[in-house]
Design an enzyme around this catalytic site. Structure first.
Site, PDB file in Angstrom:
ATOM      1  N   ARG A 165       0.831  -1.218   0.000  1.00  9.49           N
ATOM      2  CA  ARG A 165       0.000   0.000   0.000  1.00  9.49           C
ATOM      3  C   ARG A 165       0.868   1.272   0.000  1.00  9.49           C
ATOM      4  O   ARG A 165       0.549   2.266   0.663  1.00  9.49           O
ATOM      5  CB  ARG A 165      -0.923   0.044   1.224  1.00  9.49           C
ATOM      6  CG  ARG A 165      -1.810  -1.140   1.383  1.00  9.49           C
ATOM      7  CD  ARG A 165      -2.954  -1.170   0.376  1.00  9.49           C
ATOM      8  NE  ARG A 165      -3.893  -2.207   0.743  1.00  9.49           N
ATOM      9  CZ  ARG A 165      -3.819  -3.473   0.317  1.00  9.49           C
ATOM     10  NH1 ARG A 165      -2.867  -3.833  -0.544  1.00  9.49           N
ATOM     11  NH2 ARG A 165      -4.707  -4.368   0.699  1.00  9.49           N
ATOM     12  N   SER A 238     -10.567   1.016   3.689  1.00 15.59           N
ATOM     13  CA  SER A 238      -9.846   0.817   4.951  1.00 15.59           C
ATOM     14  C   SER A 238      -9.243   2.144   5.394  1.00 15.59           C
ATOM     15  O   SER A 238      -8.494   2.759   4.642  1.00 15.59           O
ATOM     16  CB  SER A 238      -8.712  -0.188   4.773  1.00 15.59           C
ATOM     17  OG  SER A 238      -9.234  -1.395   4.293  1.00 15.59           O
ATOM     18  N   GLU A 333      -4.534   5.229   6.159  1.00 15.25           N
ATOM     19  CA  GLU A 333      -4.237   4.895   4.752  1.00 15.25           C
ATOM     20  C   GLU A 333      -4.621   5.995   3.762  1.00 15.25           C
ATOM     21  O   GLU A 333      -3.820   6.351   2.902  1.00 15.25           O
ATOM     22  CB  GLU A 333      -4.935   3.576   4.383  1.00 15.25           C
ATOM     23  CG  GLU A 333      -4.567   3.120   2.993  1.00 15.25           C
ATOM     24  CD  GLU A 333      -5.278   1.855   2.581  1.00 15.25           C
ATOM     25  OE1 GLU A 333      -4.882   0.785   3.049  1.00 15.25           O
ATOM     26  OE2 GLU A 333      -6.223   1.934   1.774  1.00 15.25           O
TER      27      GLU A 333
HETATM   28  P1  FAD Z   1      -8.170   9.853  -5.084  1.00 11.83           P
HETATM   29  O1  FAD Z   1      -8.847   9.480  -3.816  1.00 11.83           O
HETATM   30  O2  FAD Z   1      -8.806  10.901  -5.920  1.00 11.83           O
HETATM   31  O3  FAD Z   1      -6.661  10.254  -4.757  1.00 11.83           O
HETATM   32  C1  FAD Z   1      -5.891   9.463  -3.889  1.00 11.83           C
HETATM   33  C2  FAD Z   1      -4.444   9.972  -3.925  1.00 11.83           C
HETATM   34  O4  FAD Z   1      -3.891   9.711  -5.217  1.00 11.83           O
HETATM   35  C3  FAD Z   1      -4.346  11.481  -3.710  1.00 11.83           C
HETATM   36  O5  FAD Z   1      -3.198  11.759  -2.957  1.00 11.83           O
HETATM   37  C4  FAD Z   1      -4.216  12.042  -5.128  1.00 11.83           C
HETATM   38  O6  FAD Z   1      -3.485  13.264  -5.172  1.00 11.83           O
HETATM   39  C5  FAD Z   1      -3.437  10.928  -5.817  1.00 11.83           C
HETATM   40  N1  FAD Z   1      -3.751  10.849  -7.252  1.00 11.83           N
HETATM   41  C6  FAD Z   1      -4.980  10.702  -7.826  1.00 11.83           C
HETATM   42  N2  FAD Z   1      -4.861  10.709  -9.158  1.00 11.83           N
HETATM   43  C7  FAD Z   1      -3.552  10.878  -9.447  1.00 11.83           C
HETATM   44  C8  FAD Z   1      -2.809  11.012 -10.647  1.00 11.83           C
HETATM   45  N3  FAD Z   1      -3.381  10.989 -11.859  1.00 11.83           N
HETATM   46  N4  FAD Z   1      -1.470  11.208 -10.556  1.00 11.83           N
HETATM   47  C9  FAD Z   1      -0.851  11.242  -9.341  1.00 11.83           C
HETATM   48  N5  FAD Z   1      -1.502  11.143  -8.175  1.00 11.83           N
HETATM   49  C10 FAD Z   1      -2.843  10.956  -8.227  1.00 11.83           C
HETATM   50  N6  FAD Z   1      -7.580   0.398  -2.050  1.00 11.83           N
HETATM   51  C11 FAD Z   1      -6.888  -0.742  -2.211  1.00 11.83           C
HETATM   52  O7  FAD Z   1      -5.664  -0.718  -2.380  1.00 11.83           O
HETATM   53  N7  FAD Z   1      -7.502  -1.955  -2.164  1.00 11.83           N
HETATM   54  C12 FAD Z   1      -8.835  -2.080  -2.008  1.00 11.83           C
HETATM   55  O8  FAD Z   1      -9.356  -3.192  -1.996  1.00 11.83           O
HETATM   56  C13 FAD Z   1      -9.597  -0.891  -1.813  1.00 11.83           C
HETATM   57  N8  FAD Z   1     -10.908  -0.954  -1.568  1.00 11.83           N
HETATM   58  C14 FAD Z   1     -11.627   0.189  -1.375  1.00 11.83           C
HETATM   59  C15 FAD Z   1     -12.994   0.096  -1.111  1.00 11.83           C
HETATM   60  C16 FAD Z   1     -13.754   1.236  -0.921  1.00 11.83           C
HETATM   61  C17 FAD Z   1     -15.232   1.098  -0.621  1.00 11.83           C
HETATM   62  C18 FAD Z   1     -13.144   2.502  -1.011  1.00 11.83           C
HETATM   63  C19 FAD Z   1     -13.969   3.741  -0.856  1.00 11.83           C
HETATM   64  C20 FAD Z   1     -11.783   2.617  -1.252  1.00 11.83           C
HETATM   65  C21 FAD Z   1     -11.001   1.458  -1.426  1.00 11.83           C
HETATM   66  N9  FAD Z   1      -9.622   1.514  -1.668  1.00 11.83           N
HETATM   67  C22 FAD Z   1      -8.909   0.361  -1.859  1.00 11.83           C
HETATM   68  C23 FAD Z   1      -8.920   2.814  -1.739  1.00 11.83           C
HETATM   69  C24 FAD Z   1      -9.046   3.475  -3.156  1.00 11.83           C
HETATM   70  O9  FAD Z   1      -9.994   2.801  -3.930  1.00 11.83           O
HETATM   71  C25 FAD Z   1      -7.720   3.483  -3.902  1.00 11.83           C
HETATM   72  O10 FAD Z   1      -6.720   4.113  -3.144  1.00 11.83           O
HETATM   73  C26 FAD Z   1      -7.821   4.177  -5.267  1.00 11.83           C
HETATM   74  O11 FAD Z   1      -6.660   3.920  -6.015  1.00 11.83           O
HETATM   75  C27 FAD Z   1      -8.046   5.690  -5.161  1.00 11.83           C
HETATM   76  O12 FAD Z   1      -8.375   6.179  -6.447  1.00 11.83           O
HETATM   77  P2  FAD Z   1      -9.012   7.609  -6.656  1.00 11.83           P
HETATM   78  O13 FAD Z   1      -9.036   7.877  -8.128  1.00 11.83           O
HETATM   79  O14 FAD Z   1     -10.315   7.696  -5.964  1.00 11.83           O
HETATM   80  O15 FAD Z   1      -7.928   8.534  -5.946  1.00 11.83           O
HETATM   81  P1  NAP Z   2     -10.437 -10.047   4.979  1.00 14.23           P
HETATM   82  O1  NAP Z   2     -10.435 -11.086   3.912  1.00 14.23           O
HETATM   83  O2  NAP Z   2     -11.503 -10.080   6.020  1.00 14.23           O
HETATM   84  O3  NAP Z   2      -9.013  -9.997   5.694  1.00 14.23           O
HETATM   85  C1  NAP Z   2      -8.764  -9.059   6.724  1.00 14.23           C
HETATM   86  C2  NAP Z   2      -7.332  -8.609   6.670  1.00 14.23           C
HETATM   87  O4  NAP Z   2      -6.495  -9.728   6.865  1.00 14.23           O
HETATM   88  C3  NAP Z   2      -6.991  -7.985   5.360  1.00 14.23           C
HETATM   89  O5  NAP Z   2      -6.629  -6.663   5.637  1.00 14.23           O
HETATM   90  C4  NAP Z   2      -5.855  -8.815   4.791  1.00 14.23           C
HETATM   91  O6  NAP Z   2      -4.686  -8.082   4.505  1.00 14.23           O
HETATM   92  C5  NAP Z   2      -5.478  -9.763   5.900  1.00 14.23           C
HETATM   93  N1  NAP Z   2      -5.356 -11.140   5.366  1.00 14.23           N
HETATM   94  C6  NAP Z   2      -6.318 -12.077   5.367  1.00 14.23           C
HETATM   95  N2  NAP Z   2      -5.816 -13.212   4.862  1.00 14.23           N
HETATM   96  C7  NAP Z   2      -4.556 -12.990   4.499  1.00 14.23           C
HETATM   97  C8  NAP Z   2      -3.535 -13.782   3.919  1.00 14.23           C
HETATM   98  N3  NAP Z   2      -3.719 -15.059   3.618  1.00 14.23           N
HETATM   99  N4  NAP Z   2      -2.348 -13.219   3.674  1.00 14.23           N
HETATM  100  C9  NAP Z   2      -2.139 -11.956   3.981  1.00 14.23           C
HETATM  101  N5  NAP Z   2      -3.071 -11.143   4.544  1.00 14.23           N
HETATM  102  C10 NAP Z   2      -4.260 -11.653   4.803  1.00 14.23           C
HETATM  103  O7  NAP Z   2     -10.401  -8.627   4.278  1.00 14.23           O
HETATM  104  P2  NAP Z   2     -11.533  -7.666   3.746  1.00 14.23           P
HETATM  105  O8  NAP Z   2     -11.547  -6.488   4.616  1.00 14.23           O
HETATM  106  O9  NAP Z   2     -12.806  -8.386   3.445  1.00 14.23           O
HETATM  107  O10 NAP Z   2     -10.883  -7.202   2.376  1.00 14.23           O
HETATM  108  C11 NAP Z   2     -10.605  -8.130   1.353  1.00 14.23           C
HETATM  109  C12 NAP Z   2      -9.453  -7.633   0.516  1.00 14.23           C
HETATM  110  O11 NAP Z   2      -9.784  -6.363  -0.058  1.00 14.23           O
HETATM  111  C13 NAP Z   2      -8.164  -7.412   1.309  1.00 14.23           C
HETATM  112  O12 NAP Z   2      -7.074  -7.787   0.519  1.00 14.23           O
HETATM  113  C14 NAP Z   2      -8.163  -5.937   1.582  1.00 14.23           C
HETATM  114  O13 NAP Z   2      -6.850  -5.407   1.664  1.00 14.23           O
HETATM  115  C15 NAP Z   2      -8.874  -5.379   0.355  1.00 14.23           C
HETATM  116  N6  NAP Z   2      -9.565  -4.132   0.721  1.00 14.23           N
HETATM  117  C16 NAP Z   2      -8.822  -2.999   0.854  1.00 14.23           C
HETATM  118  C17 NAP Z   2      -9.424  -1.803   1.173  1.00 14.23           C
HETATM  119  C18 NAP Z   2      -8.620  -0.531   1.233  1.00 14.23           C
HETATM  120  O14 NAP Z   2      -9.217   0.541   1.291  1.00 14.23           O
HETATM  121  N7  NAP Z   2      -7.318  -0.587   1.236  1.00 14.23           N
HETATM  122  C19 NAP Z   2     -10.786  -1.751   1.389  1.00 14.23           C
HETATM  123  C20 NAP Z   2     -11.491  -2.917   1.297  1.00 14.23           C
HETATM  124  C21 NAP Z   2     -10.880  -4.115   0.952  1.00 14.23           C
HETATM  125  P3  NAP Z   2      -4.512  -7.229   3.161  1.00 14.23           P
HETATM  126  O15 NAP Z   2      -5.334  -6.006   3.396  1.00 14.23           O
HETATM  127  O16 NAP Z   2      -3.057  -6.966   3.137  1.00 14.23           O
HETATM  128  O17 NAP Z   2      -4.993  -8.055   2.006  1.00 14.23           O
END
Ligand code: FAD
Ligand code: NAP
Length: 338
Positions: A165, A238, A333
């Site tokens: 991340r 998250s 995050e």
């Molecule tokens: P923004 O929120 O608009 O921006 C985020 C950051 O990126 C800011 O600092 C912005 O300046 C920068 N940025 C945006 N566009 C550019 C560009 N063109 N060039 C340089 N910098 C830029 N993330 C995960 O990793 N895994 C997940 O499973 C996941 N699940 C999510 C679920 C939900 C319900 C939500 C709401 C979010 C989740 N996220 C997850 C976080 C999010 O989806 C990601 O971080 C996504 O990449 C953000 O994209 P955005 O276009 O909305 O960025």
């Molecule tokens: P989940 O499956 O309930 O798991 C909870 C957490 O445990 C996750 O954060 C995941 O880490 C970790 N985990 C579980 N099993 C793992 C394994 N075998 N190896 C390493 N890490 C493990 O998670 P969830 O909340 O439903 O989300 C599912 C996936 O979507 C996850 O990968 C999560 O990261 C991603 N997600 C991300 C965001 C975001 O905003 N960043 C939001 C929603 C969902 P990791 O997070 O490192 O995978």
């Protein structure tokens, strides 16, 4: 003068639905239009800030900056060999629509990253990841404009310093680089990643045969079941990262709290479940005025009509409580802007 609007409300342009008024908003669709927009922003004495779909930002009531937004949603095939295809994708493309297009075209690898909100341009910023897969595995290079020189630059995948991340765009190049395109290398033969426990259980239960489409559908179904929908419960996914800690520290925590879920990272470190730490401290479902912790998912903070400060106060309360009980720091995050 580039196309621009002044005093723009961003309430509907961030998934937390935080009230925010930005000094200006400028769309761009190429390196050239971005450079023109940046020249105008500088002449106006404003700081630029690029936003995508606002799904990973915590915005303030007043944002004294010019918001840049990429409208290029193109997908271009740059080349192909027997094993892989290289695609160049515009930074404004919706991430999930790219995943769907790739699957339809027989370009594989992104299935586990289905339904992640946001744009392609933001995806490298935090090296989006889910269900055992990270964007970093598919990035060839990232193209954009450096805000100091206003010159076009290309960063190789190595130069992006991808980590859990994390990337150079959250570090040295934080707010200094605007991505215009991302080049991705995708597979022409399926090679599904199904080891993530929730995913493999779902596949065994419902499907049996793990094709890329089956993985895609399983991920979509899991996410719809488990994650609060931001259109009904405004959130940024998250709110905290899972802490990655030295093994000795994790061993001590596990002695004191045997139920703590821990996942291996490398020889020196392990990843601890932030959701478990927060839940253990009793925050799941906790409400503080207009903001709350999801009752279904301890990592997700929901905004029912508050502003930035209410959300950050709740986040502070959580981090301080977790620190006091477990001795471990939680890191936010999403990107917080003041
Ligand atoms: P923004 O929120 O608009 O921006 C985020 C950051 O990126 C800011 O600092 C912005 O300046 C920068 N940025 C945006 N566009 C550019 C560009 N063109 N060039 C340089 N910098 C830029 N993330 C995960 O990793 N895994 C997940 O499973 C996941 N699940 C999510 C679920 C939900 C319900 C939500 C709401 C979010 C989740 N996220 C997850 C976080 C999010 O989806 C990601 O971080 C996504 O990449 C953000 O994209 P955005 O276009 O909305 O960025
Ligand atoms: P989940 O499956 O309930 O798991 C909870 C957490 O445990 C996750 O954060 C995941 O880490 C970790 N985990 C579980 N099993 C793992 C394994 N075998 N190896 C390493 N890490 C493990 O998670 P969830 O909340 O439903 O989300 C599912 C996936 O979507 C996850 O990968 C999560 O990261 C991603 N997600 C991300 C965001 C975001 O905003 N960043 C939001 C929603 C969902 P990791 O997070 O490192 O995978």
């Amino acid at each position: 003068m580039p196309e621009h609007s002044r005093n723009v409300l961003l309430h509907n342009a961030n998934t937390l639905r935080l009230p925010c008024e930005a000094a200006a908003l400028l769309p761009f669709d190429s390196t050239e239009t971005l450079q023109t927009a940046l020249k105008w922003v500088r002449e106006e004495g404003l700081e630029p800030l690029v936003l995508g779909e606002g799904s990973n930002v915590v915005l303030p009531g007043k944002l004294e900056r010019a918001v840049l937004r990429c409208c290029d949603t193109s997908i271009t095939t740059l080349g192909q060999d027997r094993a892989a295809v290289i695609l160049r994708v515009g930074a404004g493309r919706n991430w999930h629509s790219l995943v769907e297009s790739c699957l339809d075209a027989g370009h594989y690898g992104l299935e586990n990253l289905a339904l992640i909100p946001g744009t392609v341009g933001a995806a490298p910023v935090q090296n989006i990841g889910a269900y055992g897969v990270e964007l970093a595995s598919f990035v060839e290079c990232v193209h954009g404009v450096h805000l100091d020189s206003r010159q076009a630059e290309t960063l190789s995948a190595d130069a992006c310093e991808f980590a859990y991340r994390d990337s150079i765009f959250k570090g040295e190049l934080r707010d200094r680089f605007v991505t215009t395109h991302v080049d991705l290398r995708l597979l022409l033969q399926p090679n599904v990643e199904r080891s993530y426990p929730a995913l493999s259980q779902r596949l065994e239960h419902n499907v049996g045969d793990a094709t890329p489409r089956a993985v895609f559908e399983a991920v979509v179904a899991l996410r719809r079941e488990r994650l609060p929908d931001p259109t009904r419960e405004p959130n940024a996914g998250s709110f905290f990262k899972n802490p990655i800690l030295p093994r000795a520290q994790v061993a001590k925590m596990r002695d004191a709290f045997p139920g703590l879920p821990v996942y291996p990272v490398d020889d020196a470190t392990e990843k601890v479940s932030a959701a478990w730490l927060i839940d253990y401290c009793g925050f799941k479902g906790a409400e503080r005025g207009p903001v709350r912790v999801s009752a279904n998912h301890a990592l997700v903070l929901i905004n029912d009509g508050g502003a930035q400060q209410a959300l950050l106060s709740l986040a502070d309360e959580i981090t301080e409580t977790v620190k006091a009980r477990f001795g471990c720091e939680l890191e936010i995050e999403p990107r917080v802007y003041c």
